[in-house]
Motif scaffolding. Structure first.
Motif, mmCIF file in Angstrom:
data_model
loop_
_atom_site.group_PDB
_atom_site.id
_atom_site.type_symbol
_atom_site.label_atom_id
_atom_site.label_comp_id
_atom_site.label_asym_id
_atom_site.label_seq_id
_atom_site.Cartn_x
_atom_site.Cartn_y
_atom_site.Cartn_z
ATOM 1 N N ALA A 26 0.816 -1.220 0.000
ATOM 2 C CA ALA A 26 0.000 0.000 0.000
ATOM 3 C C ALA A 26 0.847 1.266 0.000
ATOM 4 O O ALA A 26 0.486 2.251 -0.635
ATOM 5 N N GLU A 27 1.993 1.229 0.691
ATOM 6 C CA GLU A 27 2.797 2.469 0.800
ATOM 7 C C GLU A 27 3.080 3.082 -0.564
ATOM 8 O O GLU A 27 3.077 4.302 -0.706
ATOM 9 N N LEU A 28 3.358 2.230 -1.556
ATOM 10 C CA LEU A 28 3.684 2.790 -2.871
ATOM 11 C C LEU A 28 2.490 3.546 -3.437
ATOM 12 O O LEU A 28 2.631 4.633 -3.987
ATOM 13 N N TRP A 29 1.316 2.964 -3.275
ATOM 14 C CA TRP A 29 0.109 3.622 -3.793
ATOM 15 C C TRP A 29 -0.258 4.845 -2.937
ATOM 16 O O TRP A 29 -0.867 5.792 -3.426
ATOM 17 N N GLN A 30 0.115 4.789 -1.680
ATOM 18 C CA GLN A 30 -0.132 5.966 -0.842
ATOM 19 C C GLN A 30 0.796 7.103 -1.258
ATOM 20 O O GLN A 30 0.401 8.265 -1.290
ATOM 21 N N SER A 31 2.034 6.744 -1.619
ATOM 22 C CA SER A 31 2.989 7.801 -1.945
ATOM 23 C C SER A 31 2.616 8.523 -3.233
ATOM 24 O O SER A 31 3.013 9.665 -3.443
ATOM 25 N N SER A 32 1.848 7.888 -4.109
ATOM 26 C CA SER A 32 1.403 8.581 -5.324
ATOM 27 C C SER A 32 0.062 9.259 -5.112
ATOM 28 O O SER A 32 -0.405 10.016 -5.943
ATOM 29 N N GLY A 33 -0.592 8.950 -3.998
ATOM 30 C CA GLY A 33 -1.916 9.517 -3.736
ATOM 31 C C GLY A 33 -3.050 8.686 -4.310
ATOM 32 O O GLY A 33 -4.218 8.985 -4.092
ATOM 33 N N ARG A 34 -2.723 7.619 -5.070
ATOM 34 C CA ARG A 34 -3.810 6.877 -5.710
ATOM 35 C C ARG A 34 -4.489 5.864 -4.790
ATOM 36 O O ARG A 34 -5.548 5.335 -5.127
ATOM 37 N N TRP A 35 -3.861 5.546 -3.630
ATOM 38 C CA TRP A 35 -4.490 4.584 -2.701
ATOM 39 C C TRP A 35 -5.896 5.069 -2.325
ATOM 40 O O TRP A 35 -6.829 4.274 -2.254
ATOM 41 N N ASP A 36 -6.022 6.386 -2.124
ATOM 42 C CA ASP A 36 -7.328 6.932 -1.763
ATOM 43 C C ASP A 36 -8.190 7.272 -2.975
ATOM 44 O O ASP A 36 -9.405 7.182 -2.926
#
Lengths: 570, 570
Positions: free
Chosen positions: A77-87
């Motif tokens: 998840a961290e990778l997707w959080q770092s791009s902002g796309r997790w949310d």
């Protein structure tokens, strides 16, 4: 291979849940099997086709100078959080937890992972440009998976990502990938078009889709009848016919329109053309975690293009507002809203509204409309933009000739991403002057299973699939007409061995089945050519036929063998 | 390829979290990158190795008559429920829910899916035997992922499954796969051993593992010093030395052993050999959803083999019982338990216990042991079995010679599954008499990434990896010693082009780096051969060296080129 030893489960009947031809034929020909909703087993014949598509892609990507690697399907998840796309990414992103309750997702696309790789290992402009690709299983939890491999949840994709130190370098690699994709789809034997596209969830400024043309294509396209302009209807620029009529000098006036809400009802009740009406839509949107509402005006005969609205607002979501919200903003229920007199709300007019010389719109009062409305006179035109769906008959934005509607299947998509991911993830390199700069990126995808399915949509007849040569699971099948005739069996075996030795991908239909069953199976699966060893063997002849040809040719054995070798060695 | 354009991120230092040599070298040579715990990116050079392993496997599997297909990574729960493994398989099975809250898992192995395929499409003995395989990403949520690709969570595996109408047919395909695996690992250039194995979670009666021999191997093996017998220590049969001593005629007697609980403490306190002691262990187990406890007796110098116990009990789980449970069953805390006088509990004695002629065991009374204990006389020997770990020095079960301990890395595993899955999932075919029979199955796995890692464990030196020829990412690198010397650069370019044209997988090290850096990188990565174009070019000569050789050879340019071509064209 001897068919008696192969898993080749053909069906005579169309499967109940298949709507489109490629889905029906892939199931009937035993190429795929449903394992769950939107999840398939690729059976041996189907997987041969998939691997042929993959190999063409791999060869052309390597030739274009790209390097193959492989990223994981389970992404932290961290990778997707770092791009902002997790949310931001919706439920298509399947999120999961491992045994330690850490968050992961199944990668639906890999911009985050590849940007992390570049950030880890590329530190200098000297290492740029670079193009990295993979061929990998991906997962998108589609809300409505359908059409077999066309819109599955687990699917095979080739995705490539390029990194650059300048826009010119990106432009040149984008063109390189454009040309590479053309070679790939040409080698696959497909008729396709490159169309302007919206960048959707992926982001970036410029993108084009590679569309295999097919009547049942999911995508609506507009194509110029004269020049080379083509676009996905989502992205097609709408040309405004600038009004040449002089605006009315009559003042705005209320008129009763009891119970008339829709464009059709109002225009027929007032006896005016729909293009005189001004449609007033209230939209909810969310952009950068802020929620708000906006009013969109359109000419009565035009349709909203929500993709354009979303891009214009730079929003993550746009949704037609609920009735209660409409009432709160306009004072009236939907159907009677209009821009005249509205305050404290942002109003955006589609370009088409400007040309209305004598308009009609809702009066923000129940059962009432306003006539003699002139945009700019009776309400301000602060913001105008291209927000409508272009349509067949519209003028081409390049040459002005009329556009026509066609349908296609998206098999490839190329994007100029720019710095969206590298900025968000602080993926930077040092330029010649020693300054830190975010990578300029491009990304380039091909749906592998979809390409196979699209090939079927373009190449079939009443008997089954007519594979392009490059994708057929086998090139030739040798069929003894009567397996109980030792002479036929022996001759068939000999022909089979000769073709094998010559490197032809050949099948021997050694099953104890009637010849009719065998021919039907081979036509259904779409084996490119066949040699039937039947009664004519007495005169030293066999029947040769290409799957795509109308009839048989009676040829001497040696000539038939030569013919097959010729077909596949060119 | 020109190295200046490649992603080749070598490191000079060992990564902090890598314990074994293959993990260290794969990271340092830029072959892989950690993406999350137990999850890796395969970088371009590493992925080339992976694909070479895959291609060898694919060629040999096809040659053996198996057919390739592809099953999904996301598998619906129903399939795992129908085999009963949804509940039995532990937390290594990563379970997840999709957007509709339906249950799925990430496939750690695919017996269920393939059995479903066979059930769907194979209806008659005429379609048997058949062997289907795939090369695919799998996921096991290991509790302690470690050693890089050796024990990852997401990993690439070749798994094959065969279906049969008779045991003889399975036996013959099992042998076919055994031979195919031997060819695969030989072609990979590995030193390996085939050992008897436990079937573990997969099930079935007979299984063998293919072990790459390596000092750091995770698996302990026992290998006969005389005959060909080898086994995983988990599965190695323990030979019992039948007692030749006459049992004591002294009656059982209590003796005080205050605070003496362990074998070491009791034997030293009573001045007796550990092999005179009878160890009493209380185990919890769960079999077919029923829970129970059992007492296991072992000779004091022997160790329990829980895998054997689990198989003997046909249990899903065996665990040493908690102290409170031990007290409840024996009346005393662990350390003072014994079989004499115990009632209402199942007692299983390891074969080694029978030979004890004058034993000592706990008295089921605190700080007390019993002496003069004779198994069979003082407590019944209803159940005896082979439950202990075999050890170095034990006798070979085939020839009686002593076994020696070696270590290995499991790269392949072949199983005779029998009807475990087909019965549970009612996957049946009609035999010649028209009767429904469950398929008899075999299954056959190879860890692809593990094979690459094992190749490194067996082939490295102080400078880095020394790949077997078949697995090296590239065959040759051409290095101009001084890139600023136009003559060297030009000659290197010419050699590079000649090798390329000859079909050699060749690199040109065109980076602006010192020669020392370049040589170090190439040795670390393990490129099989190199040609250095340096000062000797003035005499028309270049340096040739095989990575595995001790020194350079100075050869005329043309001879060096011929030499490389020769090395890789044989």
């Amino acid at each position: 291979m001897r068919i008696s030893k192969l898993l080749m489960p053909t069906l005579r009947e169309d499967p109940a849940d298949a709507e489109i031809i490629s889905h029906k034929l892939m199931i009937r020909a035993g190429l795929i099997q449903k394992a769950a909703v939107g999840i398939y087993n690729y059976l041996p014949f189907g997987y041969r086709v998939i691997r042929k598509v993959e190999n063409i892609i791999r060869e052309e990507m390597n030739r274009a100078g790209a390097q193959e690697l492989l990223m994981p399907m389970v992404v932290p998840a961290e990778l997707w959080q770092s791009s902002g796309r997790w949310d931001k990414y919706g439920k298509e992103l399947l999120r999961l937890k491992d045994r330690k309750e850490s968050d992961y997702c199944l990668g639906p696309t890999h911009e985050e992972v590849i940007t992390y790789i570049a950030k880890s290992f590329i530190h200098s402009y000297k290492q740029l440009p670079i193009n990295l690709y993979q061929i990998q299983g991906k997962f998108r939890d589609e809300i409505r998976p359908r059409f077999g491999l066309m819109r599955g949840r687990e699917f095979i994709m080739k995705d490539a990502y390029s990194f650059h130190a300048s826009q010119e370098s990106l432009d040149s690699e984008y063109q390189n990938m454009h040309d590479t994709y053309c070679r790939i789809f040409e080698r696959c034997g497909l008729k396709y078009k490159v169309v302007d596209a919206d960048s959707g969830n992926i982001g970036g400024s410029v993108s084009q889709e590679f569309m295999v043309l097919a009547e049942n294509g999911e995508d609506a396209l507009l194509s110029c009848t004269k020049c080379s302009y083509s676009a996905n209807v989502e992205a097609a620029k709408a040309q405004t016919t600038v009004g040449e009529q002089t605006p009315t000098e009559e003042p705005v006036k209320e008129t009763a329109t009891p119970g008339k809400r829709t464009i059709e009802e109002v225009s027929s009740f007032l006896q005016i053309a729909p293009d005189q009406l001004i449609k007033t839509l209230v939209y909810y949107y969310k952009a950068n975690a802020k929620e708000d509402h906006v009013i969109v005006l359109l000419r009565g005969d035009h349709q909203i293009n929500e993709v354009k609205l979303k891009n214009y607002l730079d929003a993550d979501v746009v949704l037609l507002a609920e009735d209660t919200v409409v009432r709160k903003i306009t004072g009236v229920e939907p159907g009677f809203c209009g821009p005249v007199g509205l305050k404290n709300v942002r109003i955006i007019a589609d370009n088409g509204v400007q040309g209305i010389a004598d308009g009609v719109t809702g009066a923000n009062k129940k059962d009432t409309h306003l006539i003699n409305v002139v945009p700019g006179r009776d309400f301000p035109l602060f913001e105008t933009a291209d927000l409508r769906l272009a349509a067949a008959g519209d003028k081409c934005p390049h040459c002005g000739a009329p556009l026509e509607a066609i349908r296609g299947i998206e098999v490839g998509h190329i994007f100029k991403l720019g710095t969206k991911y590298s900025q968000a993830m602080q993926a930077e390199y040092l330029d010649q002057s020693g300054a830190s700069k975010p990578f300029i990126m491009g990304c380039y995808g091909i749906g592998v299973g979809r390409t196979a399915a699209a090939a079927i949509e373009q190449n079939f007849d009443a008997s089954g699939i007519v594979w392009p040569k490059a994708l057929a699971p086998y090139h030739c099948v040798v069929i003894p007409a009567n397996i109980k005739e030792p002479a036929q069996l022996e001759a068939a075996e000999k022909i089979y061995q000769e073709l094998l030795t010559a490197g032809v991908e050949v099948l021997l239909d050694d099953r104890e089945e009637r010849i009719g069953v065998k021919l039907k199976d081979m036509e259904l699966i779409g084996i490119t050519s066949r040699i039937v060893v039947g009664k004519a063997l007495a005169e030293g002849k066999v029947e040769f036929r290409l799957r795509s040809a109308a009839g048989n040719e009676l040829l001497p054995v040696a000539a038939a063998v030569r013919r097959v070798i010729q077909e596949f060695k060119e």
